[in-house]
Write a protein that holds these residues in place. Structure first.
Motif, PDB file in Angstrom:
ATOM      1  N   HIS A  77       0.620  -6.971  -9.084  1.00 36.73           N
ATOM      2  CA  HIS A  77      -0.302  -6.020  -9.697  1.00 36.73           C
ATOM      3  C   HIS A  77       0.409  -4.776 -10.238  1.00 36.73           C
ATOM      4  O   HIS A  77      -0.252  -3.796 -10.596  1.00 36.73           O
ATOM      5  CB  HIS A  77      -1.381  -5.633  -8.695  1.00 36.73           C
ATOM      6  N   ASP A  79       2.337  -2.427  -8.897  1.00 34.40           N
ATOM      7  CA  ASP A  79       2.183  -1.196  -8.126  1.00 34.40           C
ATOM      8  C   ASP A  79       3.287  -0.186  -8.395  1.00 34.40           C
ATOM      9  O   ASP A  79       4.445  -0.550  -8.620  1.00 34.40           O
ATOM     10  CB  ASP A  79       2.220  -1.500  -6.621  1.00 34.40           C
ATOM     11  N   ASP A 137      -0.857  -8.395  -2.511  1.00 36.82           N
ATOM     12  CA  ASP A 137      -0.170  -7.202  -2.992  1.00 36.82           C
ATOM     13  C   ASP A 137       1.291  -7.475  -3.280  1.00 36.82           C
ATOM     14  O   ASP A 137       1.878  -6.882  -4.183  1.00 36.82           O
ATOM     15  CB  ASP A 137      -0.268  -6.084  -1.957  1.00 36.82           C
ATOM     16  N   GLU A 138       1.893  -8.311  -2.482  1.00 33.60           N
ATOM     17  CA  GLU A 138       3.303  -8.614  -2.672  1.00 33.60           C
ATOM     18  C   GLU A 138       3.589 -10.048  -2.274  1.00 33.60           C
ATOM     19  O   GLU A 138       2.921 -10.624  -1.416  1.00 33.60           O
ATOM     20  CB  GLU A 138       4.188  -7.676  -1.861  1.00 33.60           C
ATOM     21  N   ARG A 264      -7.330  -0.567  -4.320  1.00 31.42           N
ATOM     22  CA  ARG A 264      -5.959  -0.132  -4.042  1.00 31.42           C
ATOM     23  C   ARG A 264      -4.987  -0.658  -5.097  1.00 31.42           C
ATOM     24  O   ARG A 264      -4.109   0.055  -5.577  1.00 31.42           O
ATOM     25  CB  ARG A 264      -5.509  -0.613  -2.661  1.00 31.42           C
ATOM     26  N   LYS A 265      -5.154  -1.928  -5.487  1.00 32.21           N
ATOM     27  CA  LYS A 265      -4.282  -2.506  -6.513  1.00 32.21           C
ATOM     28  C   LYS A 265      -4.425  -1.772  -7.841  1.00 32.21           C
ATOM     29  O   LYS A 265      -3.441  -1.507  -8.533  1.00 32.21           O
ATOM     30  CB  LYS A 265      -4.608  -3.993  -6.691  1.00 32.21           C
ATOM     31  N   ARG A 266      -5.673  -1.448  -8.200  1.00 31.63           N
ATOM     32  CA  ARG A 266      -5.912  -0.755  -9.469  1.00 31.63           C
ATOM     33  C   ARG A 266      -5.347   0.669  -9.419  1.00 31.63           C
ATOM     34  O   ARG A 266      -4.786   1.157 -10.407  1.00 31.63           O
ATOM     35  CB  ARG A 266      -7.407  -0.717  -9.774  1.00 31.63           C
ATOM     36  N   GLY A 269      -1.511   0.330  -9.503  1.00 33.70           N
ATOM     37  CA  GLY A 269      -0.938  -0.379 -10.636  1.00 33.70           C
ATOM     38  C   GLY A 269      -1.353   0.116 -12.000  1.00 33.70           C
ATOM     39  O   GLY A 269      -0.800  -0.315 -13.007  1.00 33.70           O
TER      40      GLY A 269
END
Length: 325
Positions: A77, A79, A137-138, A264-266, A269
């Motif tokens: 995403h 980050d 996320d990863e 959180r990703k948005r 990122g």
């Protein structure tokens, strides 16, 4: 996840991926150093391949991640994050030279002990593909002592060579190689590590997958359990049992967790306004999202972007080790 399950999920995901690769940095670092990476924006993934030595990756709200030779980190995403040396201290100067379209970065007056190859993938169908939002996320691949590292390294070098050559069809060849590289990363992640990923596990079951994909396609909707059951073509009780079996979570709890994870990703990122993200993932207000982020991650929403904002401030200083990669 078994090979058969991974193959089934990949077959569903891969046709949706149109990937454009960007090979950005070849890094040779030593002593104390750090590199800040700004949010890449929606649809961009970042990767770091450690070919020698070790480093630490830090992301706001999440614990530090140590990478060693043979490790490949993929951030699906894009980050904001910081890559630094294992040794803390005043960061030394880094020189930057561009050769064949790739930045050659090296610490000045320090013995090289860590080497990385870094770049990005653009998912050109990200706006249409809710499965990308379901990626973790990863993704970390540990390939030390395995032939995988050399295979990945060769693919990255082939992608770079095609992009540099500029021959007829080079972009198509590079895109196909990038697609193959990304599929290999996903395949290894799914077969080795994804059994604990609730969202991916739910995508293995037809009943729960219908609900997950519907939610990802309309997070802002005020979902009820009855509406989820209707999408799943199942009773409420059957749907609850399916979620418990696959992910050990209730459907409504999954919805809440997913909204927070996507937010959180948005935040990490993209540079989208917090209020806009809150509305799009189903929070009633910016303050409601802020409170949820603080409870879950212990930081303000804006803090999830701090490495990126710092990176932007030093991006023009090519003599600094803090320039973005």
């Amino acid at each position: 996840m078994s090979e058969a399950e991974a193959a089934e999920l990949l077959n569903a995901m891969v046709p949706l991926f149109r990937i454009r690769p960007v090979i950005e940095d070849s890094c040779r670092f030593g002593g104390s150093w750090e590199s800040l990476h700004a949010p890449n924006g929606k649809g961009w993934a970042q990767f770091h391949m450690v070919t020698r030595g070790a480093c630490v990756v830090e992301r706001p709200g999440l614990g530090p991640q140590r990478l060693e030779a043979g490790d490949i980190l993929l951030l699906p995403h894009g980050d904001s994050h910081r890559v630094r040396s294992n040794v803390k201290g005043a960061a030394g100067r880094v020189s930057t030279d561009v050769r064949n379209g790739v930045r050659q970065r090296a610490t000045v007056d320090a013995t090289v002990d860590t080497e990385l190859l870094c770049g990005r993938f653009l998912f050109e169908t990200s706006d249409e593909n809710p499965l990308i939002a379901a990626l973790p996320d990863e993704i970390i691949l540990r390939t030390a002592g395995e032939p995988l590292l050399e295979r990945f390294r060769r693919l990255l070098l082939d992608i770079r060579d095609e992009l540099d050559a500029g021959r007829a069809g080079s972009e198509m060849v590079a895109a196909d190689l990038a697609r193959a590289l990304f599929v290999m990363m996903l395949r290894d992640h799914l077969t080795e590590q994804a059994s604990d990923d609730g969202t991916l596990s739910l995508l293995q079951d037809r009943t729960t997958a219908r609900v997950v994909l519907a939610i990802l396609g309309d997070l802002a909707r005020d979902w009820t359990l009855d509406e989820m059951a209707e999408v799943a073509i199942a009773s409420r009780a059957t749907l609850v049992r399916a979620f418990q079996k696959r992910a050990s979570v209730a459907p409504m709890t999954f919805l809440s967790d997913l909204r927070l994870a996507v937010a959180r990703k948005r935040l990490a990122g993209t540079s989208d306004p917090i209020a806009k993200i809150a509305a799009e993932v189903g929070y009633a207000s910016e303050s409601a999202l802020s409170k949820a982020i603080m409870r879950q991650y212990g930081v303000r929403p804006g803090a999830l972007r701090e490495p990126g904002s710092q990176a932007a401030a030093v991006n023009s200083d090519t003599s600094s080790p803090n320039s973005t990669s």
